[in-house]
Design a protein around this motif. Structure first.
Motif, PDB file in Angstrom:
ATOM      1  N   GLY A 162      -5.217   8.338   6.239  1.00  9.64           N
ATOM      2  CA  GLY A 162      -4.020   8.227   7.101  1.00  9.64           C
ATOM      3  C   GLY A 162      -2.689   8.803   6.644  1.00  9.64           C
ATOM      4  O   GLY A 162      -3.021   9.998   5.566  1.00  9.64           O
ATOM      5  N   SER A 163      -1.532   9.544   8.002  1.00 11.61           N
ATOM      6  CA  SER A 163      -0.946  10.078   7.153  1.00 11.61           C
ATOM      7  C   SER A 163       0.587   9.960   7.695  1.00 11.61           C
ATOM      8  O   SER A 163       1.153  10.654   8.569  1.00 11.61           O
ATOM      9  CB  SER A 163      -1.083  11.659   8.457  1.00 11.61           C
ATOM     10  OG  SER A 163      -1.354  11.634   9.834  1.00 11.61           O
TER      11      SER A 163
ATOM     12  N   HIS B 235      -7.053  -4.710  13.117  1.00 12.16           N
ATOM     13  CA  HIS B 235      -6.774  -3.461  12.868  1.00 12.16           C
ATOM     14  C   HIS B 235      -6.820  -3.308  11.693  1.00 12.16           C
ATOM     15  O   HIS B 235      -5.557  -2.616  11.402  1.00 12.16           O
ATOM     16  CB  HIS B 235      -5.988  -2.100  13.488  1.00 12.16           C
ATOM     17  CG  HIS B 235      -6.862  -2.176  15.042  1.00 12.16           C
ATOM     18  ND1 HIS B 235      -7.089  -1.536  16.225  1.00 12.16           N
ATOM     19  CD2 HIS B 235      -7.953  -3.525  15.527  1.00 12.16           C
ATOM     20  CE1 HIS B 235      -7.179  -1.981  17.408  1.00 12.16           C
ATOM     21  NE2 HIS B 235      -8.249  -3.138  16.990  1.00 12.16           N
ATOM     22  N   VAL B 236      -7.243  -4.360  10.391  1.00 13.67           N
ATOM     23  CA  VAL B 236      -6.379  -4.718   8.996  1.00 13.67           C
ATOM     24  C   VAL B 236      -7.078  -2.909   8.409  1.00 13.67           C
ATOM     25  O   VAL B 236      -5.950  -3.146   6.750  1.00 13.67           O
ATOM     26  CB  VAL B 236      -6.653  -5.631   8.826  1.00 13.67           C
ATOM     27  CG1 VAL B 236      -6.011  -7.231   9.289  1.00 13.67           C
ATOM     28  CG2 VAL B 236      -8.192  -5.961   8.690  1.00 13.67           C
ATOM     29  N   TRP B 237      -7.600  -1.854   8.732  1.00 14.54           N
ATOM     30  CA  TRP B 237      -8.046  -1.369   8.140  1.00 14.54           C
ATOM     31  C   TRP B 237      -6.728   0.103   8.042  1.00 14.54           C
ATOM     32  O   TRP B 237      -6.931   0.929   7.541  1.00 14.54           O
ATOM     33  CB  TRP B 237      -9.474  -0.377   8.080  1.00 14.54           C
ATOM     34  CG  TRP B 237      -8.877  -0.317  10.423  1.00 14.54           C
ATOM     35  CD1 TRP B 237      -8.596   1.164  10.631  1.00 14.54           C
ATOM     36  CD2 TRP B 237      -9.102  -1.234  11.740  1.00 14.54           C
ATOM     37  NE1 TRP B 237      -8.972   0.735  11.802  1.00 14.54           N
ATOM     38  CE2 TRP B 237      -9.293  -0.472  12.382  1.00 14.54           C
ATOM     39  CE3 TRP B 237     -10.060  -2.494  11.381  1.00 14.54           C
ATOM     40  CZ2 TRP B 237      -9.689  -0.325  13.627  1.00 14.54           C
ATOM     41  CZ3 TRP B 237     -10.378  -2.692  12.350  1.00 14.54           C
ATOM     42  CH2 TRP B 237      -9.878  -2.246  13.934  1.00 14.54           C
ATOM     43  N   LYS B 238      -5.645  -0.184   8.870  1.00 17.94           N
ATOM     44  CA  LYS B 238      -4.783   0.532   9.009  1.00 17.94           C
ATOM     45  C   LYS B 238      -3.556   0.340   8.308  1.00 17.94           C
ATOM     46  O   LYS B 238      -2.423   1.508   7.995  1.00 17.94           O
ATOM     47  CB  LYS B 238      -4.180   0.335  10.420  1.00 17.94           C
ATOM     48  CG  LYS B 238      -5.632   0.584  11.442  1.00 17.94           C
ATOM     49  CD  LYS B 238      -4.015   0.938  12.990  1.00 17.94           C
ATOM     50  CE  LYS B 238      -5.547   1.627  14.543  1.00 17.94           C
ATOM     51  NZ  LYS B 238      -4.378   1.391  15.747  1.00 17.94           N
TER      52      LYS B 238
ATOM     53  N   THR C 296       0.916  -0.880  -0.029  1.00 22.90           N
ATOM     54  CA  THR C 296      -0.363  -0.011   0.234  1.00 22.90           C
ATOM     55  C   THR C 296       1.042   0.550   0.431  1.00 22.90           C
ATOM     56  O   THR C 296       2.180   1.130   0.324  1.00 22.90           O
ATOM     57  CB  THR C 296      -1.297   0.016   1.451  1.00 22.90           C
ATOM     58  OG1 THR C 296       0.121  -0.359   3.034  1.00 22.90           O
ATOM     59  CG2 THR C 296      -2.056  -1.048   1.213  1.00 22.90           C
ATOM     60  N   GLY C 297       0.110   2.405  -0.836  1.00 23.75           N
ATOM     61  CA  GLY C 297       0.848   3.908  -0.718  1.00 23.75           C
ATOM     62  C   GLY C 297       0.625   4.663  -0.061  1.00 23.75           C
ATOM     63  O   GLY C 297      -0.761   5.100   1.170  1.00 23.75           O
ATOM     64  N   LEU C 298       1.239   6.142   0.100  1.00 23.43           N
ATOM     65  CA  LEU C 298      -0.289   7.054   0.584  1.00 23.43           C
ATOM     66  C   LEU C 298      -0.699   7.738  -0.196  1.00 23.43           C
ATOM     67  O   LEU C 298      -0.782   7.879  -1.415  1.00 23.43           O
ATOM     68  CB  LEU C 298       1.654   7.878   0.953  1.00 23.43           C
ATOM     69  CG  LEU C 298       1.434   9.314   1.568  1.00 23.43           C
ATOM     70  CD1 LEU C 298       0.997   9.015   2.785  1.00 23.43           C
ATOM     71  CD2 LEU C 298       1.847  10.440   1.577  1.00 23.43           C
ATOM     72  N   VAL C 299      -2.015   7.556   0.599  1.00 24.23           N
ATOM     73  CA  VAL C 299      -2.889   8.861  -0.419  1.00 24.23           C
ATOM     74  C   VAL C 299      -3.180  10.173  -0.063  1.00 24.23           C
ATOM     75  O   VAL C 299      -3.427  10.158   2.209  1.00 24.23           O
ATOM     76  CB  VAL C 299      -3.998   7.948  -0.623  1.00 24.23           C
ATOM     77  CG1 VAL C 299      -5.252   9.145  -0.903  1.00 24.23           C
ATOM     78  CG2 VAL C 299      -3.922   6.629  -0.154  1.00 24.23           C
TER      79      VAL C 299
ATOM     80  N   PHE D  16     -13.173  15.449   5.727  1.00 23.79           N
ATOM     81  CA  PHE D  16     -13.050  13.970   5.743  1.00 23.79           C
ATOM     82  C   PHE D  16     -11.167  14.112   6.417  1.00 23.79           C
ATOM     83  O   PHE D  16     -11.123  12.954   7.099  1.00 23.79           O
ATOM     84  CB  PHE D  16     -13.394  13.706   4.832  1.00 23.79           C
ATOM     85  CG  PHE D  16     -12.840  12.361   4.587  1.00 23.79           C
ATOM     86  CD1 PHE D  16     -13.658  10.990   4.375  1.00 23.79           C
ATOM     87  CD2 PHE D  16     -11.217  12.307   3.418  1.00 23.79           C
ATOM     88  CE1 PHE D  16     -12.802   9.642   4.479  1.00 23.79           C
ATOM     89  CE2 PHE D  16     -10.940  10.539   3.737  1.00 23.79           C
ATOM     90  CZ  PHE D  16     -11.589   9.633   3.821  1.00 23.79           C
ATOM     91  N   GLN D  17     -10.413  14.675   6.588  1.00 28.24           N
ATOM     92  CA  GLN D  17      -9.203  14.640   6.230  1.00 28.24           C
ATOM     93  C   GLN D  17      -8.375  15.293   7.508  1.00 28.24           C
ATOM     94  O   GLN D  17      -7.659  14.658   8.223  1.00 28.24           O
ATOM     95  CB  GLN D  17      -8.352  16.221   5.379  1.00 28.24           C
ATOM     96  CG  GLN D  17      -7.435  16.386   5.700  1.00 28.24           C
ATOM     97  CD  GLN D  17      -6.647  14.692   4.935  1.00 28.24           C
ATOM     98  OE1 GLN D  17      -7.234  14.455   4.185  1.00 28.24           O
ATOM     99  NE2 GLN D  17      -5.294  14.319   4.512  1.00 28.24           N
ATOM    100  N   PHE D  18      -9.254  16.048   7.971  1.00 26.39           N
ATOM    101  CA  PHE D  18      -9.154  16.467   9.164  1.00 26.39           C
ATOM    102  C   PHE D  18      -9.304  15.766  10.882  1.00 26.39           C
ATOM    103  O   PHE D  18      -8.710  15.149  11.740  1.00 26.39           O
ATOM    104  CB  PHE D  18      -8.692  18.080  10.032  1.00 26.39           C
ATOM    105  CG  PHE D  18      -7.881  18.514   8.204  1.00 26.39           C
ATOM    106  CD1 PHE D  18      -6.905  18.170   8.595  1.00 26.39           C
ATOM    107  CD2 PHE D  18      -8.537  19.789   8.449  1.00 26.39           C
ATOM    108  CE1 PHE D  18      -5.788  19.652   7.678  1.00 26.39           C
ATOM    109  CE2 PHE D  18      -8.063  20.200   7.029  1.00 26.39           C
ATOM    110  CZ  PHE D  18      -6.109  19.704   7.044  1.00 26.39           C
ATOM    111  N   THR D  19     -10.943  15.891  10.317  1.00 25.70           N
ATOM    112  CA  THR D  19     -11.685  15.274  11.948  1.00 25.70           C
ATOM    113  C   THR D  19     -11.100  13.467  11.249  1.00 25.70           C
ATOM    114  O   THR D  19     -11.657  13.312  13.048  1.00 25.70           O
ATOM    115  CB  THR D  19     -13.378  15.800  11.927  1.00 25.70           C
ATOM    116  OG1 THR D  19     -13.167  17.148  11.402  1.00 25.70           O
ATOM    117  CG2 THR D  19     -14.134  15.261  12.899  1.00 25.70           C
TER     118      THR D  19
END
Length: 436
Positions: free
Chosen positions: A248-249, A270-273, A224-227, A240-243
């Protein structure tokens, strides 16, 4: 952050210049082609001074040095406690003579050929967005072996857009469902590595080259990569981005393996991470070992989480997934509140459906614990915090989450739905006809 608009600003720390604009901004910091971190700032915090930029460079360099230096134990392994903290102190980073040299080495753009990569984009009724996505893929530094567009609309209305890109392959899959469309992409693709992105995404010019480098340099099956956000022009996009945390960041590479799976398994692994379906790739052998995407899940079916459920199966089978933020895509978040609420509702509904599926496939009680205990506790805590602190719109988003959770509970009682499990391993290969 209560501001309704943030400029998305890309700052190259190698140039030591953050610009002079003073409007609220999400500054994404790079060292040439290497993404380092992000920081949201209001007008009175901008522009960044030279000393601030130097300190940011040191902080980000400390994280990159540990995460990418073999001598310091790289790659880092994800754990239940969260992402590992850099062992290299800020003071040590500031004094390190090889700080710039190290960042220069890490920031070297990949020149790895991507001829063994099939890129699959599944689309439905998003012509203008799809055109931008395909334009970004046509501009890749390393051209992929093929680009397959799977049109999941009833009438094949993406055909005209795809006709503008004659080198790409168009496939029509009229049966609704993102998982169905992704499986069609897997079955019709021809190369060993299959990369997925979405039609509301624009890929960084080095995206396919970085995927190719990761698979060439490391023995991994999944990636996976950065979005990053493409724009933050509206309150809904900022929420959506901040709250909600966006996609992910994390800006350092991580390996999600058996340790992460076992540590988080009691609470529904916690595979969604691990990442986002908008930026992921697999070796074809993954689908042969653990099966295709579960067609009961995903947009157009239960809601979402078809990607994380596949990662669950992979980790349960002893596999691992590499998160490498060098591979970057830019996502266009929902710009209006109704659209965001529908998205959040679908996300939560699909999340619950995936938890039910994971419980049925592996008997892991932690999935039910998350549905019946962890999520209600999260809702209660979020309600109290939103009442006391905000931000505006948070209660409406929470209501959408609760609605999605309630809708997802139906899957516990839909025994016919629960019996329709995705074939795994060799059975999936034989039944679905995955090319070998």
């Amino acid at each position: 952050m209560t501001t309704e608009r943030f400029e998305v600003r890309h700052v190259d720390l190698a140039a030591a210049d953050s610009g002079s604009d003073r409007e609220p901004a999400l500054s994404i910091f790079w060292w040439k082609d290497l993404p380092l971190g992000a920081r949201a700032s209001l007008e009175d915090e901008l522009p960044y001074g030279t000393s601030q930029l130097r300190q940011l460079t040191a902080e980000y360099a400390a994280a990159q040095l540990e995460a990418r230096s073999i001598g310091l134990g790289a790659p880092l392994r994800a754990s239940y406690e969260g992402w590992p903290k850099p062992a290299l102190s800020l003071e040590a980073a500031l004094e390190a003579e090889n700080l710039v040299e190290a960042l220069e080495a890490f920031a070297t753009p990949s020149s790895a050929p991507a001829h063994n990569i099939s890129v699959v984009i599944c689309t439905r009724d998003r012509g203008p967005a799809l055109s931008k996505c395909l334009s970004s893929l046509a501009a890749q530094r390393s051209a992929p072996g093929e680009v397959v567009i799977v049109d999941n609309s009833q009438d094949g209305n993406a055909r005209d857009v795809c006709g503008q890109f004659p080198d790409f392959r168009y496939v029509h899959e009229p049966h609704a469902g993102l998982s169905r469309a992704r499986n069609t992409g897997v079955q019709t693709s021809r190369f060993d590595i299959i990369a997925f992105t979405d039609d509301d995404v624009e890929a960084h010019p080095g995206w396919t080259a970085e995927i190719a480098r990761a698979f060439a340099e490391r023995d991994v099956e999944a990636f996976t990569g950065l979005v990053l956000p493409a724009r933050l022009d509206t309150a809904a996009q900022c929420c959506f981005q901040f709250t909600m945390g966006g996609f992910g960041s994390t800006f350092v590479p991580l390996v999600f393996d058996g340790r992460f799976f076992e540590e988080t398994r009691p609470s529904g692994a916690h595979v969604w991470k691990i990442g986002a379906g908008a930026n992921m790739a697999f070796r074809r052998s993954v689908f042969e070992r653990v099966g295709l995407f579960d067609e009961r899940l995903g947009a157009g079916a239960a809601g979402c989480s078809e990607d994380s459920e596949l990662w669950y199966r992979l980790l349960a089978a002893g596999g691992a997934c590499l998160y490498e933020p060098r591979a970057v895509v830019f996502h266009h978040h929902r710009s209006d509140w109704p659209g965001l609420k529908r998205q959040i509702r679908a996300y939560m509904k699909g999340h619950v459906a995936a938890l039910v599926t994971q419980r049925d496939n592996f008997g892991d009680r932690g999935n039910i614990v998350r549905i019946g205990k962890q999520l209600p506790v999260y809702f209660a805590k979020t309600f109290v915090k939103a009442l006391l602190e905000g931000p505006p719109g948070r209660l409406g988003i929470l209501a959408a989450e609760v609605q999605g959770w309630l809708a997802g509970l139906q899957f516990l009682l839909r025994f016919g739905w629960r019996m329709r499990r995705t074939p795994m391993g060799a059975a999936a290969t034989a039944e679905k006809g995955i090319p070998r």
